[in-house]
Design a protein around this motif. Structure first.
Motif, PDB file in Angstrom:
ATOM      1  N   UNK A 131      28.554  16.894  -8.028  1.00 20.77           N
ATOM      2  CA  UNK A 131      27.770  17.420  -6.908  1.00 20.77           C
ATOM      3  C   UNK A 131      28.059  16.615  -5.640  1.00 20.77           C
ATOM      4  N   UNK A 132      28.078  15.304  -5.802  1.00 22.30           N
ATOM      5  CA  UNK A 132      28.362  14.444  -4.648  1.00 22.30           C
ATOM      6  C   UNK A 132      29.794  14.658  -4.161  1.00 22.30           C
ATOM      7  N   UNK A 176      31.498  17.473  -4.372  1.00 19.09           N
ATOM      8  CA  UNK A 176      31.532  18.765  -3.685  1.00 19.09           C
ATOM      9  C   UNK A 176      30.927  18.668  -2.289  1.00 19.09           C
ATOM     10  N   UNK A 177      30.044  17.692  -2.101  1.00 16.58           N
ATOM     11  CA  UNK A 177      29.437  17.494  -0.790  1.00 16.58           C
ATOM     12  C   UNK A 177      30.317  16.642   0.117  1.00 16.58           C
ATOM     13  N   UNK A 192      31.406  13.481  -0.473  1.00 12.88           N
ATOM     14  CA  UNK A 192      31.140  12.046  -0.463  1.00 12.88           C
ATOM     15  C   UNK A 192      32.369  11.267  -0.939  1.00 12.88           C
ATOM     16  N   UNK A 193      32.875  10.396  -0.080  1.00  7.43           N
ATOM     17  CA  UNK A 193      34.139   9.699  -0.363  1.00  7.43           C
ATOM     18  C   UNK A 193      34.035   8.743  -1.540  1.00  7.43           C
ATOM     19  N   UNK A 194      32.982   7.936  -1.569  1.00  6.21           N
ATOM     20  CA  UNK A 194      32.849   6.970  -2.657  1.00  6.21           C
ATOM     21  C   UNK A 194      32.742   7.685  -4.003  1.00  6.21           C
ATOM     22  N   UNK A 195      31.946   8.739  -4.010  1.00  7.62           N
ATOM     23  CA  UNK A 195      31.769   9.484  -5.254  1.00  7.62           C
ATOM     24  C   UNK A 195      33.106  10.078  -5.703  1.00  7.62           C
ATOM     25  N   UNK A 196      33.903  10.531  -4.750  1.00 13.03           N
ATOM     26  CA  UNK A 196      35.190  11.127  -5.100  1.00 13.03           C
ATOM     27  C   UNK A 196      36.115  10.095  -5.730  1.00 13.03           C
TER      28      UNK A 196
END
Ligand SMILES: [Zn+2]
Lengths: 221, 220
Positions: free
Chosen positions: B42-43, B45-46, B48-52
């Motif tokens: 979800x993060x 898809x939004x 978010x660089x760190x999450x990616x």
């Protein structure tokens, strides 16, 4: 559906499930399944088995630098991505769109550039969270949907040991505290909480310390 | 100041399972747990660089492993693996947790891309190393749990391994080659030195047995 086309479908079902069938054959078979619950159920089962098998994929580390090359590639596409942001469905119950969904990926993601048109959740308002000196802390997004929520991403979470509160301010000046976080909650860089739908109209998000001082603010639009 | 904690509506029927779980996990003060796969997606898809970055690290060996298994080509596999993550990032919003785990969803994307790539470049030599690796299932070997998998997923993988190991060898080869190997029944026939109808029958019977074995394990 007549028996003949069911037999035909059965005959090709495995090939369809493993992605061996070419067009226009695969569309013809999928069209049959879409109108034939028993063939569809059968196909779903076999496709599910094919997908399950992928869990046994051997792990192989990619060449060094892979991660940074992926991130660079995504970064290069960021502009196109952010333009679609507001209509992006964040959370989707998309079963209906995947009817006939053999291979999930193929159905949902068949062509590049498909955009998610389902909108169980869309970004209503967003803004950069900035400290009083103007430096960015992260982003705040108000997400509309069956369960509206505020999603906060923090760029570089640091452990100050303190808990802070998230406050949303409506245009009439009324402010509502919707939750709080400490470092442990945002260590992964993300925090979220459900909000009442009326708060989707908030124009400002504030990060407030225990003593009431405002640590950072986001203008939401 | 009007402070109150907002309570999520418990009875909201339309609430998608993913958003519910994402929110509750993100709210949970259960601290050092890493974000579960679906919340992480979800993060991603939004945007978010760190999450990616975390997402890529978490799945890269599986995605690259599948690409190399299907294509036997390192440069092509890197490109396929990169494209897989790009699609996940662009289309993460279409992920439906009721249909598959995030890992399976991602590997399905990778498999489709790899198959499309090799269909253009056929013939691909069979790499005996990867195929041998795929087929090296010892039914009596203890199941090694990968800490990167959740307990539930490890349990599922263990059941799948046992069910696969119980198949007759020629059916097991057909199933593995067709799924993880990305091979067509025509190619399986060539590899195994049998006709296409025989390869089809082996695949069909192998899948049927696999399903029956998985179902009986669930009932136990
Ligand atoms: Zn039918």
């Amino acid at each position: 559906m007549n028996v003949e086309s069911c037999a035909d479908f059965e005959d090709h079902m495995e090939a369809l499930a493993i992605g061996e069938m070419a067009e226009p054959e695969s569309s013809r078979l999928l069209a049959h399944a879409a109108n034939c619950p028993s063939c569809q159920a059968h196909l779903d089962t076999v496709s599910g088995l094919v997908d399950s098998m992928l869990q046994l994929t051997p792990r192989v580390e990619p060449p060094p630098g892979f991660e940074s090359r992926v991130l660079a590639r995504l970064h290069a596409g960021t502009r196109a991505h952010s333009a679609r942001w507001r209509s992006l469905a964040i959370v989707v119950a998309c079963t209906a769109a995947l009817v006939g969904g053999v291979a999930l990926g193929r159905t949902a993601l068949g062509r590049d550039g498909d955009s998610a048109s389902l909108s169980a959740g869309t970004v209503a308002r967003s803004g950069i969270i900035a400290r009083p000196d103007g430096s960015p802390l992260g982003n705040a997004r108000l997400v509309a949907g069956p369960q509206p929520f505020v999603l906060v991403t923090i760029d570089n979470p640091k452990d100050s040991g303190a808990e802070v509160w998230c406050e949303l301010v409506l245009a009439d000046g009324q402010s509502v505290t919707v939750g709080s976080w400490g470092y442990d909650d945002v260590a992964g860089g993300v925090w979220a909480t459900g909000i009442e739908s009326g708060l989707l109209a908030a124009v400002t998000m504030r990060v407030v310390a225990a003593d009431g001082s405002v640590l950072a603010t986001a203008t939401l639009d | 100041m009007n402070r109150y904690e907002s309570r999520p509506e418990k009875d909201c029927e339309n609430l998608s399972e993913l958003s519910e779980r994402t929110i509750s996990v993100l709210r949970t003060p259960d601290r050092h747990d890493r974000l579960p796969d679906d919340a992480l997606l979800t993060a991603v898809a939004l945007g978010d660089t760190d999450a990616t970055a975390v997402f890529v690290r978490r799945f890269q060996s599986r995605v690259y492993g599948l690409a190399i298994t299907i294509t036997s080509d390192r440069a092509l596999s890197e490109d396929i693996a990169q494209s897989t993550f790009e699609r996940a990032w662009r289309h993460g919003a279409t992920y439906d947790s009721r249909r598959a785990s995030v890992g399976t969803w991602l590997l399905t994307i990778c498999r489709n891309l790899a198959i499309d790539a090799i269909r253009v470049r056929r013939p691909v030599p069979v790499d005996p190393w990867t195929i041998g690796e795929m087929l090296a299932y010892d039914p009596d070997a203890p199941v090694v749990n990968d800490p990167a998998d959740g307990a539930i997923q490890s349990d599922h993988v263990g059941r799948l391994r046992r069910a696969l190991a119980a198949l007759p060898a020629e059916q097991r080869r057909a199933v593995v080659l067709a799924t993880i190997g990305g091979r067509t029944t025509t190619e399986i026939g060539l590899l195994e030195g049998v006709g296409v109808p025989t390869a089809k029958t082996r695949l069909r019977n192998g899948l049927l047995r696999l399903r029956a074995a998985l179902e009986s394990e669930v009932e136990r």
